[in-house]
Design a protein around this motif. Sequence first.
Motif, short mmCIF file in Angstrom:
data_model
loop_
_atom_site.label_atom_id
_atom_site.label_comp_id
_atom_site.label_asym_id
_atom_site.label_seq_id
_atom_site.Cartn_x
_atom_site.Cartn_y
_atom_site.Cartn_z
N GLU A 1 9.19 -6.42 9.66
CA GLU A 1 8.65 -5.65 10.76
C GLU A 1 7.25 -5.16 10.42
OE1 GLU A 1 11.22 -2.51 12.28
OE2 GLU A 1 11.76 -4.02 13.78
N CYS A 2 7.09 -4.74 9.20
CA CYS A 2 5.77 -4.29 8.77
C CYS A 2 5.63 -4.69 7.31
CB CYS A 2 5.66 -2.78 8.93
SG CYS A 2 4.16 -2.10 8.26
N ILE A 3 5.15 -5.90 7.07
CA ILE A 3 5.03 -6.33 5.68
C ILE A 3 4.00 -5.43 5.00
CG2 ILE A 3 4.25 -8.19 4.18
CD1 ILE A 3 5.41 -10.15 6.15
N PRO A 4 4.42 -4.68 4.01
CA PRO A 4 3.58 -3.59 3.55
C PRO A 4 2.49 -3.91 2.53
CG PRO A 4 5.81 -3.44 2.60
CD PRO A 4 5.73 -4.71 3.35
N GLY A 5 2.64 -4.98 1.72
CA GLY A 5 1.67 -5.16 0.62
C GLY A 5 2.14 -4.38 -0.59
N GLU A 6 1.70 -4.83 -1.77
CA GLU A 6 2.28 -4.23 -2.98
C GLU A 6 1.82 -2.80 -3.20
OE1 GLU A 6 0.12 -6.91 -3.29
OE2 GLU A 6 -1.46 -6.22 -4.62
N ALA B 1 6.33 -12.07 -3.46
CA ALA B 1 7.66 -11.46 -3.41
C ALA B 1 7.56 -9.95 -3.57
CB ALA B 1 8.55 -12.06 -4.50
N ASN B 2 6.68 -9.50 -4.46
CA ASN B 2 6.51 -8.04 -4.60
C ASN B 2 5.74 -7.46 -3.43
OD1 ASN B 2 7.93 -7.90 -6.94
ND2 ASN B 2 6.29 -7.02 -8.18
N ALA B 3 4.81 -8.24 -2.87
CA ALA B 3 4.00 -7.71 -1.76
C ALA B 3 4.87 -7.43 -0.53
CB ALA B 3 2.88 -8.68 -1.42
N ILE B 4 5.81 -8.34 -0.23
CA ILE B 4 6.61 -8.09 0.97
C ILE B 4 7.64 -7.00 0.72
CG2 ILE B 4 6.34 -10.43 1.89
CD1 ILE B 4 9.33 -10.82 1.20
N SER B 5 7.83 -6.62 -0.53
CA SER B 5 8.85 -5.62 -0.85
C SER B 5 8.24 -4.28 -1.27
CB SER B 5 9.72 -6.14 -2.01
OG SER B 5 10.15 -7.46 -1.76
N LYS B 6 6.97 -4.16 -1.13
CA LYS B 6 6.21 -2.99 -1.61
C LYS B 6 6.61 -2.58 -3.03
CE LYS B 6 3.63 0.95 0.08
NZ LYS B 6 2.40 0.20 0.22
N SER B 7 6.75 -3.58 -3.89
CA SER B 7 6.96 -3.29 -5.31
C SER B 7 5.60 -3.23 -5.99
CB SER B 7 7.83 -4.37 -5.94
OG SER B 7 9.12 -4.34 -5.37
#
Length: 270
Positions: A200-205, A235-241
């Motif tokens: 919905e809102c791909i946040p970036g790492e 993978a980390n960017a879409i998960s805000k890791s």
Amino acid sequence: MGFAKDSFKWDELTITRGIVETFMSDFLDSIDLDVAVVGAGPSGITAARILANEGHKVGIFERNLQIGGGIWGGGMLFPRIAVEQEAAWLMEEVGIRLREWEDGTVIADAVESATKMTAAAIDAGARILVGIEAEDVVVDDDNRVCGVVINWGAVSGAGLHVDPLAVHAKVVIDGTGHPCELSRLVETRVPGACIDNLFECIPGEASMNARAGEAALIENTREVYPGLIVSGMAANAISKSYRMGAIFGGMLLSGQKAAQIASEIVKSRS
Ligand code: 48F
């Protein structure tokens, strides 16, 4: 190969035909793939090498002319990369020389790492297509990702309006790094792609925490949408890791995990 020394009858057209005909033949052999890897950073090349070694038909599409993504820049242009010892085997198996460093890490030369990873992927049989970017995904009637829409990187660079071509693949790996470009495309263009609010809102790492970022990377490497696996920094960017800077073991292990998931999907669809 024994080449004759007295047969120099070539002219400019020999060169033109040699380049165009061999490329077209190789390209046409790469339009119906088991796995399309988009982005030739460390995670994408590692995934492609492992999959090709297993006998899968793999193509890597890379926008730039060189393979290796963020490896080349090392840390702040110092051409060295750090790797955790538990991932060192993924470098040793392609012949990269490692210097043991402190606290469970090793250090490698960035140029040696990028070139040997590339050579090993080619030797394994991965088809490497440089200067070509994925500008969209192809979806089937169930909106499952089943290929990528490609164009020359120079076309978008020049702002030209040129319609693209498409390739099919049983599964696609988004190895596009920090911008997680394919995942963003799926979020914005594929109807109904907002699963569990993930896209919905791909946040970036998030800001840097190298150990936490590396740890999260493996868990974040997964099939995020039917037919689309995300690997590496994407993978980390879409998960805000967290981001992690110039330590690369997580990228290699993420590539290995992406290859395992892709291999299972290919087998289930064959
Ligand atoms: O960013 P990148 O190196 O991918 P990665 O495997 O590794 C990340 C690390 O290099 C580093 C890091 C280490 O701690 O954080 O950043 O996640 O490489 C991504 C590649 O994808 C290409 C891009 O040119 C680069 O070589 N790329 C990006 N978008 C596209 C693309 C696209 N739409 N089509 C083709 N190539």
